[in-house]
Scaffold this active site. Structure first.
Site, PDB file in Angstrom:
ATOM      1  N   LYS A  47      58.351  64.490  45.347  1.00 24.28           N
ATOM      2  CA  LYS A  47      58.090  64.425  46.658  1.00 24.28           C
ATOM      3  C   LYS A  47      59.640  64.915  47.344  1.00 24.28           C
ATOM      4  CE  LYS A  47      56.983  61.273  50.409  1.00 24.28           C
ATOM      5  NZ  LYS A  47      56.553  59.933  50.723  1.00 24.28           N
ATOM      6  N   SER A 100      52.346  60.140  53.446  1.00 27.20           N
ATOM      7  CA  SER A 100      53.478  61.010  53.516  1.00 27.20           C
ATOM      8  C   SER A 100      53.601  62.122  52.489  1.00 27.20           C
ATOM      9  CB  SER A 100      54.812  60.506  54.136  1.00 27.20           C
ATOM     10  OG  SER A 100      55.310  59.604  52.834  1.00 27.20           O
ATOM     11  N   SER A 108      51.793  55.692  52.156  1.00 32.29           N
ATOM     12  CA  SER A 108      52.244  57.231  52.069  1.00 32.29           C
ATOM     13  C   SER A 108      51.774  57.576  50.574  1.00 32.29           C
ATOM     14  CB  SER A 108      53.808  57.415  52.075  1.00 32.29           C
ATOM     15  OG  SER A 108      54.184  57.345  53.610  1.00 32.29           O
TER      16      SER A 108
END
Lengths: 429, 429
Positions: free
Chosen positions: B80, B149, B173
């Site tokens: 990420k 996210s 997320s």
């Protein structure tokens, strides 16, 4: 204090007032700081890297309007070299990271800069904020350790090179060097501040720390770091009604001088009408010391995953810490975390009417020699419980070496603790 | 599964076994991953930046001996883009950090690399792991959000581009994008992993997360991240004796499809002899949602101090989060932290014999449109209590869109939770 001499010995808020009142300018103060650094740095060795006087003044003058209107007026601050800065290397006291240039400022650095502090330099840290000392000497006796791991920050503030500095604490890394060098030290409650950009050692233990010469300066910086609307707001000094006294022997080795100093503070408190009680004996303090050590080793061995790949560049104590952490069972680690939390709850249930805990900030004065940074046991119990702590200077042994004491508060009651520390500070000076 | 087709749909441990057994080579698998990426990335948009096939193979072949002997064999992983990498930019989904090149790998990245994972690229994150979406589409329906996210990590794993990916969770997320895209997601207990080098949003909330296609792959990566001697060690799958069912309506808006899916899981559990109970009604779940929001706003506004200085480059929701956080009183923030901790203690006292909590991982299937990432309320209660969570795929609505469920464990009982998740996974597939 005559405004024209020893400006650099003043506290941050005192300087800001004097500048505001036109007694002297920020540049006058900056000049005094550099005079001090240039005359003392060769011996004290507080700085890992720093701006020259010219570079500092160039930054200051290039942005004079901003600084003049800012809360902190362009005054200098030192940043422990475990805290990332985008304009200076952050080497963490290790050859593994020689010349390492972070791409960002840590959020605490951003907040100080936004408030008008100017980063004078990076202060010496022990290797990864653990044991191996850097080059720093104790400014009160150059043959002695300044303590660690925030060695340079403590020494720079105590030696009047800068009014304030940032540090960090996982075991005793703020409280002990503040005690040894004779500055005020503050460690925030666990979770209190953003640690973004501060290289971690143990996520359950790491705290941001501050060094200053007066408690009120800690409160000002705390207001800045918490983004308070007016960081100058402060409450009245607060006399504690009841203090729990831990003389130190229940924690670990304590010098006779330190015991005497703590008893002296006890007498002052009692004379002021403060009730002082001592905890029931039991092993909880020494148990906390052990739990702290277990948690630190376990977590450090994961946080230092990268550095584990360079064993030949690690000190023997750090290698041992990592090996101990890797050999620690997960059950033992979790048991230590749980036990510390349980003791914390029981402590504040049992002593719910106690306002603060008073204890030695170190086993005694700074030990002779600079190959070690002194024993950390006095801080381990409070650190593993995540409590806020203030080191107060003011007491000394027969050789005028500082004997620091610490005042410990309840979790997240940092503001109240600082108001009490400010009160006690006025009684110790 | 025929070894010569759909290799890239296999789980990580399955692939490692197949490579070990000589069914195909690591390079065969890597080639399939790149085939998939090259055919799908234009539509899915999972990657913020990534290695080309040629660059990947150059790294792999340049260090083939190491990879062949390593646990993870040089297989690809996605990271990420809120997690620092020393060889690729980390831009945090914001133009403020365009081209930002960290100087270090995050410790989780170091540990994966040391175990022989090869970082294929950085996956799309929403702006600072908050709400504003990146370019990623839901691979199961390109008109829908992948959730956020950790949008790119969830999509890349669910779309069979990589077998595993790293994410992070402050609100929902990991759990939500895993649910929307149909992958397994795991969020570690608070404090469980080193977060060194992961850009923080809220220090009391942030957790490392993992995506995979099988629970056993999460367990393998967890072993690597915890530096376990043998990360392949695992315990037997564990049938929970008693499960606390939260259907979702007590947390917030829940679709009828999701309620039906959760009831379907309940029936399966009951048929297997698991006791399923529902909590006493009360407001504790919705209270936790509110406490989470308060803590997140307060802490994010301090962690994002630097970015606050670039308001014109922040999305409206992020500006609002920061403003809310700055307007939140310290008393309210501390009250939320304390209340969440109290509810956690009461919950596990009251339901001490419950093995896990079962709840929707999202309010329903992924919403249409890609301008938002869906509502985070289903994760807020568990996240503010710091609990470990696993999203399990396997259920679908009438359009074959994934309906993810989550299994929540007790603090720090991640290993036990994963053994139960592995058991339930086998019943859902």
């Amino acid at each position: 204090m005559n405004a024209n001499e020893n400006k650099n010995k003043m506290g941050l808020k005192q300087v800001l007032s004097a500048v505001q009142d036109g007694l002297f300018s920020a540049e006058d103060f900056i000049a005094d700081c550099f005079d001090r650094i240039e005359s003392r740095e060769d011996e004290v060795g507080a700085w890992q890297c720093r701006l020259s006087r010219e570079a500092y003044l160039e930054q200051y003058r290039g942005n004079r309007e901003f600084f003049e209107q800012s809360p902190l007026k362009g005054l200098p601050v030192g940043i422990k070299d475990i805290i990332d800065t985008a304009d200076m290397p952050t080497e963490m006291g290790s050859s593994i990271h020689r010349g390492r240039q972070p791409v960002d400022d840590a959020s605490c650095v951003t907040l100080l800069r936004d408030a008008g502090a100017l980063v004078l330099g990076k202060t010496v840290t022990t290797e990864f904020a653990y044991f191996r000392p850097g080059k720093t000497a104790n400014p009160r006796d150059l043959t002695r350790t300044p303590g660690g791991s925030s060695s340079g920050s403590a020494a720079a503030v105590a030696d009047h090179m800068v009014p304030v500095a940032l540090g960090s604490q996982t075991a005793a890394s703020v409280i002990r060097p503040a005690a040894y060098c004779g500055s005020v030290g503050y460690v925030g409650s666990r979770g209190e501040f953003s640690l973004r950009g501060i290289q971690p050692l143990g996520q359950s233990l790491d705290s941001l720390g501050l060094f200053s010469r007066k408690v009120e300066d800690i409160e000002l910086l705390r207001g800045v770091l918490l983004r308070r609307q007016n960081p100058f707001d402060s409450s009245e000094a607060l006399k504690p009604a009841k203090v729990l006294l831990c003389t130190g022997e229940a924690i670990g080795e304590t010098s006779a001088d330190m015991v005497a100093a703590i008893r002296q503070v006890e007498s002052k408190l009692v004379a002021e009408g403060v009730e002082v009680i001592e905890p029931d004996l039991g092993n909880w303090l020494s148990e906390l010391v052990a739990h702290h050590g277990c948690v630190m080793a376990y977590e450090a061995s994961r946080n230092l995953a990268y550095e584990s790949g360079f064993p030949e560049q690690l000190s023997a104590p750090l290698k041992e810490l990592i090996e101990t952490g890797l050999a620690t069972s997960r059950d033992d680690y979790l048991a230590s975390l749980q036990a510390a939390e349980l003791i914390r709850q029981q402590l504040f249930e049992r002593y719910s009417d106690v306002d603060a805990i008073l204890a030695p900030a170190a086993p005694g004065v700074a030990p002779e020699g600079r190959d070690k940074t002194g024993a950390p046991h006095m801080s381990r119990p409070w650190q593993v419980m995540g409590l806020p702590v203030v080191t107060l200077p003011g007491l000394e042994d027969a050789q005028q070496l500082p004997l620091g004491i610490q005042l410990v508060g309840k979790s997240r009651e940092d503001d109240r603790l600082l108001c009490m520390a400010r009160w006690l500070e006025s009684r110790l000076s």
